[in-house]
Structure formats: structure tokens, C-alpha cells
Scaffold this motif. Sequence first.
Motif, PDB file in Angstrom:
ATOM      1  N   TYR A  82      39.603   6.622  79.251  1.00  0.00           N
ATOM      2  CA  TYR A  82      41.151   6.799  79.379  1.00  0.00           C
ATOM      3  C   TYR A  82      41.540   6.279  80.542  1.00  0.00           C
ATOM      4  N   TYR A  83      40.656   6.367  81.800  1.00  0.00           N
ATOM      5  CA  TYR A  83      41.042   5.826  83.041  1.00  0.00           C
ATOM      6  C   TYR A  83      41.048   4.534  83.154  1.00  0.00           C
ATOM      7  N   ILE A  84      40.004   3.922  82.532  1.00  0.00           N
ATOM      8  CA  ILE A  84      39.849   2.228  82.572  1.00  0.00           C
ATOM      9  C   ILE A  84      41.212   1.720  81.924  1.00  0.00           C
ATOM     10  N   ASN A  85      41.403   2.379  80.658  1.00  0.00           N
ATOM     11  CA  ASN A  85      42.302   1.872  79.790  1.00  0.00           C
ATOM     12  C   ASN A  85      43.957   2.012  80.629  1.00  0.00           C
ATOM     13  N   ASN A  86      43.737   2.937  81.722  1.00  0.00           N
ATOM     14  CA  ASN A  86      45.255   3.241  82.268  1.00  0.00           C
ATOM     15  C   ASN A  86      45.181   2.203  83.553  1.00  0.00           C
ATOM     16  N   GLU A  87      44.228   2.226  84.236  1.00  0.00           N
ATOM     17  CA  GLU A  87      44.206   1.144  85.237  1.00  0.00           C
ATOM     18  C   GLU A  87      44.035  -0.195  85.200  1.00  0.00           C
ATOM     19  N   ALA A  88      43.479  -0.646  84.289  1.00  0.00           N
ATOM     20  CA  ALA A  88      43.506  -1.934  83.880  1.00  0.00           C
ATOM     21  C   ALA A  88      44.559  -2.800  83.730  1.00  0.00           C
ATOM     22  N   PRO A  89      45.578  -2.158  82.740  1.00  0.00           N
ATOM     23  CA  PRO A  89      46.916  -3.055  82.751  1.00  0.00           C
ATOM     24  C   PRO A  89      47.725  -2.832  84.160  1.00  0.00           C
ATOM     25  N   GLU A  90      47.535  -1.918  84.743  1.00  0.00           N
ATOM     26  CA  GLU A  90      48.037  -1.690  86.318  1.00  0.00           C
ATOM     27  C   GLU A  90      47.460  -2.790  87.294  1.00  0.00           C
ATOM     28  N   LEU A  91      46.530  -3.767  86.781  1.00  0.00           N
ATOM     29  CA  LEU A  91      45.985  -4.510  87.671  1.00  0.00           C
ATOM     30  C   LEU A  91      45.127  -3.793  88.696  1.00  0.00           C
ATOM     31  N   ALA A  92      44.676  -2.785  88.635  1.00  0.00           N
ATOM     32  CA  ALA A  92      43.955  -1.856  89.703  1.00  0.00           C
ATOM     33  C   ALA A  92      42.568  -2.072  89.485  1.00  0.00           C
ATOM     34  N   MET A  93      41.950  -3.214  89.268  1.00  0.00           N
ATOM     35  CA  MET A  93      40.771  -3.713  89.031  1.00  0.00           C
ATOM     36  C   MET A  93      39.456  -3.133  89.492  1.00  0.00           C
ATOM     37  N   ASP A  94      39.878  -2.702  90.782  1.00  0.00           N
ATOM     38  CA  ASP A  94      38.894  -2.263  91.744  1.00  0.00           C
ATOM     39  C   ASP A  94      38.254  -0.662  91.295  1.00  0.00           C
ATOM     40  N   LYS A  95      39.555  -0.171  90.601  1.00  0.00           N
ATOM     41  CA  LYS A  95      39.555   1.337  90.023  1.00  0.00           C
ATOM     42  C   LYS A  95      38.518   1.385  88.577  1.00  0.00           C
ATOM     43  N   ALA A  96      39.236   0.171  87.886  1.00  0.00           N
ATOM     44  CA  ALA A  96      38.673  -0.019  86.508  1.00  0.00           C
ATOM     45  C   ALA A  96      37.195  -0.197  86.645  1.00  0.00           C
ATOM     46  N   TRP A  97      36.758  -0.940  87.647  1.00  0.00           N
ATOM     47  CA  TRP A  97      35.295  -1.307  87.695  1.00  0.00           C
ATOM     48  C   TRP A  97      34.744  -0.153  88.477  1.00  0.00           C
ATOM     49  N   SER A  98      35.221   0.541  89.042  1.00  0.00           N
ATOM     50  CA  SER A  98      34.752   1.821  89.643  1.00  0.00           C
ATOM     51  C   SER A  98      34.326   2.650  88.401  1.00  0.00           C
ATOM     52  N   ALA A  99      35.335   3.010  87.417  1.00  0.00           N
ATOM     53  CA  ALA A  99      34.762   3.798  86.241  1.00  0.00           C
ATOM     54  C   ALA A  99      33.644   3.189  85.482  1.00  0.00           C
ATOM     55  N   VAL A 100      33.877   1.814  85.316  1.00  0.00           N
ATOM     56  CA  VAL A 100      32.711   1.182  84.621  1.00  0.00           C
ATOM     57  C   VAL A 100      31.320   1.359  85.200  1.00  0.00           C
ATOM     58  N   VAL A 101      31.290   1.394  86.788  1.00  0.00           N
ATOM     59  CA  VAL A 101      29.970   1.560  87.462  1.00  0.00           C
ATOM     60  C   VAL A 101      29.544   2.836  87.183  1.00  0.00           C
ATOM     61  N   VAL A 102      30.556   3.942  87.163  1.00  0.00           N
ATOM     62  CA  VAL A 102      29.952   5.386  87.100  1.00  0.00           C
ATOM     63  C   VAL A 102      29.585   5.366  85.788  1.00  0.00           C
ATOM     64  N   ALA A 103      30.061   4.869  84.795  1.00  0.00           N
ATOM     65  CA  ALA A 103      29.749   4.898  83.198  1.00  0.00           C
ATOM     66  C   ALA A 103      28.266   4.488  83.122  1.00  0.00           C
ATOM     67  N   CYS A 104      28.029   3.193  83.866  1.00  0.00           N
ATOM     68  CA  CYS A 104      26.756   2.421  83.820  1.00  0.00           C
ATOM     69  C   CYS A 104      25.547   3.560  84.420  1.00  0.00           C
TER      70      CYS A 104
END
Lengths: 264, 271
Positions: free
Chosen positions: A214-236
Motif C-alpha cells: 500500500y505504501y509503495i503504491n501511494n508513494e510511487a505515483p507521487e514520485l517519492a521514489m526514495d520512499k518507495a525504494w525504502s519500502a522495497v529495501v525493507v521488504a527485501c
Amino acid sequence: MSAGNTARPLRVTLQFVPPAIVFVLLLAVWELGVRFFNIPYVTLPAPSRILHTIPTIDELWSDAYYTTVEEALPGFLLGSGIGFLVAVLATRWTFFARGILPYAAVTNSIPIIGMAPISVALFGAEWQSKAVIVAILTFFPMVLNAYRGLNSVDPLSLQLMRSYAANGWETFLQLRLPASLPFVFNALKINTTLAMIGAIVAEYFGGPFAGLGYYINNEAPELAMDKAWSAVVVACGIGIGAYLIVVILERIFTSWHVSYRGDG
Amino acid sequence: MSALTHQHDAPQPEDQSLAIAIGIRGVSMVYTTRGERLNALTNITLDIAEGEFVSLIGPSGCGKSTLLRVIADLLQPSTGRVEVHGKSADVARRERNYGMVFQSPVLYDWRTVERNVQLPLEIMKVSKRERAERCAELLELVGLQDFAKRYPWQLSGGMQQRVAIARALSFRPSILLMDEPFGALDEMTRERLNLELLSIWSRTGTTVVFVTHSIPEAVFLSDRIVVMTPRPGRIEHIVEVDLPRPRGAEIREDERFFRLIAEVRSRLYEH
């Protein structure tokens, strides 16, 4: 054996050296590439920027908790558990095997992205619909591997059990179950990764206002890519952690297996 | 029934004073594979006395392993029946009369040596204390008391097979059925295990049915050697082995040993 014991820690350490070098090199190329070509963070943030962003996002940890513990874990346990049970029943009754195994294969061909919105309609927007997706994803690897494992026993071992007049339960407990463990752990390793993917992707298709997906899906369209990537890293990180837990359990329960033997 | 002129003191089933352990009565075995009928065994009749050591010998496909599995109630004969101490083979198996040893040791990798030996006892609900006692006793019998805590894959092939023998004897079966148990071992190990097996046999008084394709091995071990021929599998001849007991390694140099080998060989090739 004593020589093997002293050499072991060194060998284990050496095992981690090549992937560690690759990992560091990859990060270096990424970091330098972003700086050198002046890539804006809305396209690709540098690793250093992601690393600094992660501690600044307060909701990241509750989202990670929600995705992992509320969705991925129950789905993982449900899918793997039912998968194992089906494999046991299929081993016990050939008729059941012929009837159910083809359908188990069908679950593997369900397009999970297509299934996610349907699951929301069926099981509601809360964690249950996500857990179901995870369960469907993890079911088939377990059925396939556990069934193979339960049937990997030497025919002579079965004849031996028969000569002891052992009943079906004892044959299962003393022979088929231990023989299946290496295969079952293989499935569990595959399933840790699948569970995280399933839970995150399922969150893209409506649901609670929480979770890494949900977080990635919210931040990515806002172009907050550093935040989206943060969630990806945590998931990893969570995925790797779960995988390592399974590996440790595997070493404990199948230390006798060929793949873990010392020089004995 | 035999042209032998030797004197012998081996137990004879014809002797009424000796109880029959295994009575094989007109056993035939017919397999049908892809519409083709294969006679694996044809009208086998044989009595084996209690405490007797009998070898089944013959070329591949003569049905010797099949016969062993029929005795063990692992296979059902097409016709005929097997009686063990006057009971059916099925009842004998359920009453745990059979200790089995195969060509491969079939040890469980996840169990230590001692826990492998105790496996049948666990299944038979023998108390923990008695299991430990019998296991220690048996490991000593096969000379592996120092390897109790090892895993099977840490042992040599010969040692693994000794564990398999200890496991087969753990529940004191009245009959030991062995299917080429030393077939995969090197000659030196095989000869040493032959000696050990004889000493175990003389101490336990177990009836042994031993499948082999080694003539010297059969002669060295047996009271009687059942020579079988293939297509269809049947008993060609029974050779009485009149070598004195207890037999030591020196008997392999004995002139009578060579004569018996020649006798078995001629019976095998005669067909």
C-alpha cells in the motif's frame, strides 16, 4: 572429524565472501552511476539516499509489521500447511493423488495479479484477502516438493518396515516424514519469498490503508521514489530474514542430509 | 536325493527329531508383464530345519531372491504356500519372525548407528531400557560398540552391513533372511564378514536363509546349498555341505572345501 570441525568456520566464512563482494560492487556502481550521470531521485535514488530515508519514515515499521505478520505469515502457514497435508493424503491414497494433484497444478497457473481483486471481493479488504493470495501462491510448491519427498523412500526401506509388521502410521513417522524433510524445507525456502511478494502485490488491489505494498503504491505515483525504494529495501530485508530462519531450521532438522555432511 | 558320498552331520529335515522352521510347499510364481508370462518360480518344495543355515544359489533370474521374498511374505506366490513353524508366512511376519538383510544396508541416514539398531524395537514398543541394553549387546556382537553415536554415512560399506545385521537381530527373530548381504563388498571384507556371520549364527541359533551368487561363500557358510536354475526358476539340486563346524578361515584351504566348490559349480553349469 576434528580437522573438519576446525576448517568449518573458515569454509562458512569463505562462502559469504563472493556474494558480499558482488553486493558491494553492485552498490558502488549504482551509487557512482547516479552521481556521475546526475540521475534525479524521482527516477532512481542513490543507495545512500535510500539508506538515509529509511529511518525518517515513521509508518514504515508498522506497514512492514502489517504486511509480514498479518498477511504473509498466516498465508505462508496456511498454504504450506495445507500443501503438506494434501501431499500426505496423496501419498496415502493413490486415488486421492490421481484426483487432486492435477488440480494442485492448476493453482500454480492462476494469474495471481488477476486473482488479487477477486480475493478482495470474496474475502474483504482486510488481511484475510491478502493471506488467501499468499496461501494460493505457497500451496503448490509445497504439494509438489512434499509429495516428491514423501515418495523418495527406497523400496527396500518399505520392505524393511513391512518385515517389522510396522503399521502405516509408524512407516509414515519413521520413514516417509524424515525422508521428506529436505524437500519440505526446499519448498519452505521458496515460499518465504513468494509470501512477501504475494502480500505486497495483493495490497496494490485495494485493501487496508496499511502495508508495504500500500505504501509503495501511494508513494510511487507521487514520485517519492526514495520512499518507495525504502519500502522495497525493507521488504527485501524481511524476505532475507525469513529465508535465513528457514535455513537455520533446515540445518537443525536435516543435519544428516548429504548437503550438510562434513568430510565424515 | 544326492549323489554325494560324504558323511555329514548337518541338520537334516528328513530327520523327524528336528523341527521344520520353514516349509515351502509347491510354490510357483508367475509374473505377467506387457502380456508376457514369466515363470519366476516353478513348483518349489523345500523344508528348512530349525537352526539350519541354507543358501540359495544360482544365476541371475533363477528366482532365488523371489523365493526369499515369498518366504518373507513380501511377495505372494501364485500357487503354493509357505509355512513357518506351522503357521502361514503372513502370520509369521506379523509375529515378527523375520530379520531381513538386503544387499544394500538400507540404514536410515537421520538415525545414528544405535538408533538404527533400535528402530525395530521402537516399532515393537520395547521399553527404552531394554532397547539400550539389546543395542549395546548387538553392537558388541558385530564389533561396532565404538561407533554407536556415528551416522551410517560415516561408516564403511562393511561396517554399514554389520549395522544392518545387528538391526535384523535386534528383536531376536527366529529366522534371518539375507539377500546377497555381502554382494557389494570387496572380497577381504566379505570373507571376514562370513566368519563373523558364522559366529553370530552359532551363538544365536537362528535359522538362516542366505541368497548368494558366490559359490565359495555358499560352501563356507551353509549346511545345505540349494542350487537353482532359471527359466523357469526351480531347484536343480541340493548339495549337502559336510564340512565340520565350527569353521574357521583355515577351512578355505581344505581339500573338501575345493571339492564342494567343484560339486556346486558342476551342478550350476550342468543345466
